[in-house]
Design an enzyme around this catalytic site. Structure first.
Site, PDB file in Angstrom:
ATOM      1  N   TYR A 124      34.392  42.192  44.801  1.00  0.00           N
ATOM      2  CA  TYR A 124      33.159  41.801  44.115  1.00  0.00           C
ATOM      3  C   TYR A 124      31.925  42.485  44.691  1.00  0.00           C
ATOM      4  CZ  TYR A 124      35.644  38.133  41.659  1.00  0.00           C
ATOM      5  OH  TYR A 124      36.501  37.451  40.852  1.00  0.00           O
ATOM      6  N   LYS A 171      47.403  38.949  50.493  1.00  0.00           N
ATOM      7  CA  LYS A 171      48.474  39.851  50.066  1.00  0.00           C
ATOM      8  C   LYS A 171      48.608  40.895  51.178  1.00  0.00           C
ATOM      9  CE  LYS A 171      51.229  41.309  46.666  1.00  0.00           C
ATOM     10  NZ  LYS A 171      52.266  40.566  45.956  1.00  0.00           N
TER      11      LYS A 171
END
Ligand code: NAD
Length: 332
Positions: A124, A171
């Site tokens: 972002y 992840k």
């Protein structure tokens, strides 16, 4: 002394939610002076910017704001006002407590989860470019400082609210540097909170496990993008976006807002469910130190929902937004 709070109605269903909020706040007797500021797509057309400087200045001055949703054009146009506001005010922690509510149809009972999402980094950061006509790239940025403060926020929240466990979500098997750093820092911070259990999950596995066994989780600590996606998943576990509140918290200011967006498909029809926004207001009242008023509004919202007589269509009722707000106000 009255509290001064910036009120940003926003786009779509936002003005209807602001009206519902004012009805309920007026009924509590708590002294809040709302400073109304316009932000979003409508103001962008008029002033050429969706986030005029006076909006940021108002939140800086008042240190507390409650905000309706703001539309963001997809695939072009201006960048998200929400992201800009979070960055301008360094609202680094997005807090979304999500609970099953009696009277809200959903597949699960007894869900009680808290999403703590990092709000300023990750994909972002807005660092995107076209490499050539056929290739685009975005930079995923994770810092030790950013990861550390959000991890601390999650553990401090857990401790202050009697929560038992924090699960870091990542992840790191694929993004070994970025998510690897986030996970390493979370583990390091966890060591300073031996009273709170800590574990971690790979984000895809977490999504499956949340759907299968939501009761295994308590506080979820996530980087920005996974936090965004998992927030909606968790909202779905308790009956949808209409009942999912939230807050964006920094060291200088806090902005309270529902998880849902501007819902343009139902805007202006007096059918938007005000519960998510009103529960965000409950979080704001707590933040202002008005715990008793917060409890009163919280209980009134839950009572109206559980009764099921004056609720909006998404909760199986026929009441309008303002009618539901009036029912909550009458209960306060
Ligand atoms: P959305 O949350 O606005 O709507 C998704 C679906 O849920 C729609 O069918 C909507 O009618 C329904 N819904 C949402 N809130 C509801 C409520 N309180 N009561 C009843 N039904 C409700 O998501 P979207 O359609 O993906 O996004 C619409 C716009 O909102 C986009 O421009 C998006 O960028 C923006 N958005 C803003 C914020 C924010 O300001 N914080 C958050 C998410 C999306």
């Amino acid at each position: 002394m009255a509290h001064r709070v910036t009120l940003i109605p926003g786009d779509g269903v936002g003005p209807e939610l602001a009206e519902a909020l004012e009805t309920v706040i007026a009924a509590t007797g708590v002294r809040i002076e709302f400073e109304r500021c316009e932000a979003g797509a409508a103001v962008a057309e008029r002033l050429g910017t969706p986030l005029p400087d006076d909006v940021v200045a108002s939140v800086r001055r008042n240190r507390v704001a409650i905000k309706g949703p703001v539309s963001t054009p997809v695939g072009g146009g201006f960048r998200s006002v929400n992201v800009a506001l979070r960055r301008a005010l360094d609202l680094y922690a997005c807090l979304r407590p999500t609970r099953s509510l009696a009277g809200v149809p959903s597949r699960y009972d007894g869900v009680d989860l808290v999403v703590v999402r990092e709000n300023t980094e990750d994909l972002y950061a807005g660092s995107e470019r076209m490499v050539d006509d056929d290739t685009a790239e975005t930079v995923k940025r994770i810092t030790r400082a950013g990861s550390e403060r959000i991890a601390r926020f999650a553990f401090e929240y857990a401790r202050a609210h009697g929560r038992r466990k924090v699960t870091a979500v990542h992840k790191a098997n694929i993004m070994k540097f970025t998510d690897g750093l986030f996970l390493r820092v979370a583990r390091h911070v966890a060591a300073a909170y031996p009273d709170i259990e800590f574990d971690d999950r790979i984000v895809d596995a977490l999504c499956m496990q949340l759907v299968q066994r939501p009761d295994e989780f308590d506080v979820l600590l996530l980087p920005n993008l996974y936090g965004d996606i998992v927030s909606d998943l968790v909202a779905g576990l308790v009956g949808g976006l209409g009942v999912a509140p939230g807050a964006n918290i920094g060291t200088e200011a806090a902005v309270f807002e529902a998880v849902h967006g501007s819902a343009p498909d139902i805007a202006g029809r007096d059918i938007v469910n005000p519960v998510a926004f009103l529960l965000s207001a409950v979080m704001m009242l707590e933040h202002l130190g008005e715990s008793e008023v917060a409890r009163g509004v919280h209980d009134a919202v839950l009572a109206v929902v559980a009764e099921g007589r004056t609720v909006t269509a998404d909760l199986g009722g026929t009441a309008g937004t303002q009618q539901m707000a009036a029912a909550v106000a009458a209960r306060v």
